[in-house]
Design an enzyme around this catalytic site. Structure first.
Site, PDB file in Angstrom:
ATOM      1  N   LYS A  54       0.798  -1.087   0.189  1.00  0.00           N
ATOM      2  CA  LYS A  54       0.036  -0.010   0.553  1.00  0.00           C
ATOM      3  C   LYS A  54       1.019   0.948  -0.268  1.00  0.00           C
ATOM      4  O   LYS A  54       0.600   2.197  -0.597  1.00  0.00           O
ATOM      5  CB  LYS A  54      -1.174  -0.090   1.489  1.00  0.00           C
ATOM      6  CG  LYS A  54      -1.954  -0.810   1.436  1.00  0.00           C
ATOM      7  CD  LYS A  54      -2.921  -1.631   2.194  1.00  0.00           C
ATOM      8  CE  LYS A  54      -3.779  -2.419   2.051  1.00  0.00           C
ATOM      9  NZ  LYS A  54      -4.248  -3.189   3.228  1.00  0.00           N
ATOM     10  N   GLN A  98      -4.654  -1.897   9.802  1.00  0.00           N
ATOM     11  CA  GLN A  98      -4.273  -3.270   8.945  1.00  0.00           C
ATOM     12  C   GLN A  98      -5.216  -4.374   9.884  1.00  0.00           C
ATOM     13  O   GLN A  98      -4.247  -4.513  10.970  1.00  0.00           O
ATOM     14  CB  GLN A  98      -2.315  -3.236   8.872  1.00  0.00           C
ATOM     15  CG  GLN A  98      -2.564  -4.975   7.870  1.00  0.00           C
ATOM     16  CD  GLN A  98      -3.057  -4.477   6.471  1.00  0.00           C
ATOM     17  OE1 GLN A  98      -3.136  -3.561   6.592  1.00  0.00           O
ATOM     18  NE2 GLN A  98      -3.934  -6.194   6.665  1.00  0.00           N
ATOM     19  N   ASP A 121     -10.585   3.562   4.425  1.00  0.00           N
ATOM     20  CA  ASP A 121     -10.762   1.907   4.234  1.00  0.00           C
ATOM     21  C   ASP A 121     -11.417   1.322   4.686  1.00  0.00           C
ATOM     22  O   ASP A 121     -12.201   0.145   4.178  1.00  0.00           O
ATOM     23  CB  ASP A 121      -9.588   1.135   5.648  1.00  0.00           C
ATOM     24  CG  ASP A 121      -9.261   0.371   4.572  1.00  0.00           C
ATOM     25  OD1 ASP A 121      -9.155  -0.653   3.678  1.00  0.00           O
ATOM     26  OD2 ASP A 121      -9.023  -1.257   5.076  1.00  0.00           O
TER      27      ASP A 121
END
Ligand code: NAP
Length: 287
Positions: A54, A98, A121
């Site tokens: 990413k 994450q 996200d």
């Protein structure tokens, strides 16, 4: 039947080029480049790899990134403190925690501490509610990537029977809501679903999001169906038996090179939108 590959590499490349152009233009006008902050708790090797991918993608578009690595024994309150700092940091437009976090972490609480306007996200309950209402929002990246990929290939979802296998909060469940907003007729399957092969056989579109290698068998797929494999398992294998399902489909996503690259492109796209002071637009069905 000729089947067409839904090429996530090419489509994500186009999205990333557009992001790069938008950033360049505004940076030349004197704006600071957008910045995505990534938080990784613990030392799971796969998570490290995903975060590094990413960050690399950010760099390729001229976006900045801030990598925060916390030890495996971090407490929930220490993690919340880190998130709060990023919420108040005006140089950061996007925050990614994450998944998965170590077991002592209250991950839902941590996700919901992210400011919705920086939740690029798409993991907060707030943004999930906006998604369900078909308002502008930040979508979970994988299902939004799938929608953009289908749209890139001109696939109209109106009235299509779509079978989604898997109901996780980041993938299957939001996928089903998004497809419903796009006027598809959705069947959402999970581990307690009965007669799964029969249900899948009725699908004009089948989306695999199970997390088990080649769990969905090729002979469960209807001839000419559209096959989307969101799964990613060790050995570059998806959740669908693509060797059999691919050739009998009208369109299919390869693994790798299908859904995966789209997920990262969407993360960057939503960071760009956050930098521009907006959410992703509501989904619009074809009329
Ligand atoms: P997850 O949280 O483990 O959820 C798996 C889902 O599959 C659950 O809803 C589960 O049902 C369902 N399931 C399990 N066994 C089943 C069975 N026998 N029959 C029907 N359904 C069954 O997984 P996830 O995070 O959604 O990920 C799914 C896959 O997508 C994985 O391969 C993952 O690697 C991949 N993924 C890829 C990306 C990407 O960027 N390409 C991003 C995220 C995830 P229950 O709810 O009943 O337990």
């Amino acid at each position: 039947m000729k089947s067409t590959i839904l090429d996530g590499k090419i489509t994500s490349g186009k999205i990333k080029s557009e992001i790069q152009v938008s950033i360049q233009k505004r940076v030349q006008e004197g704006y600071l480049a957008p910045c995505l902050a990534t938080i990784l708790v613990g030392d799971d090797p796969a998570s490290h790899t995903y975060v590094n991918m990413k960050i690399k993608a950010c760099e390729s578009t001229g976006m900045k990134s801030k990598k925060i690595s916390l030890p495996a024994d971090t407490t929930t309150s220490q993690l919340l403190e880190t998130i709060e700092k990023l919420n108040h940091d005006n140089t950061v437009q996007g925050i990614l925690l994450q998944h998965p976090s170590p077991p002592q972490i209250d991950e839902r609480l941590a996700f919901d501490t992210i400011l919705p306007s920086k939740d690029v996200d798409g993991v907060t309950t707030f943004n999930f509610g906006r998604l369900a209402m078909n308002s502008d929002t930040f979508f979970p990246c994988t299902p939004y990537g799938i929608v953009l990929l289908l749209q890139e290939y001109g696939i109209d979802l109106t009235g299509k029977d779509v079978v989604v296998v898997g109901r996780s909060p980041i993938l299957g469940k939001p996928m089903a809501s998004m497809l419903t907003n796009l006027d598809a007729t959705v069947t959402l399957c999970h581990s307690r679903t009965k007669n799964l092969p029969d249900i899948i056989k009725r699908g004009d579109i089948v989306i695999g999001a199970v997390g088990k290698p080649e769990f969905i068998k090729g002979d469960w797929i209807k001839e000419g169906a559209i096959v989307v494999d969101a799964g990613y398992n060790p050995g570059n294998v998806g959740d669908i038996e693509l060797g059999v399902a691919g050739p009998k489909s009208s369109f299919y996503t390869p693994v790798p090179g299908g859904v995966g690259p789209m997920t990262i492109a969407v993360l960057l796209l939503q960071t760009l939108y956050s930098w521009e002071g907006r959410f992703s637009p509501p989904l619009k069905a074809e009329k």
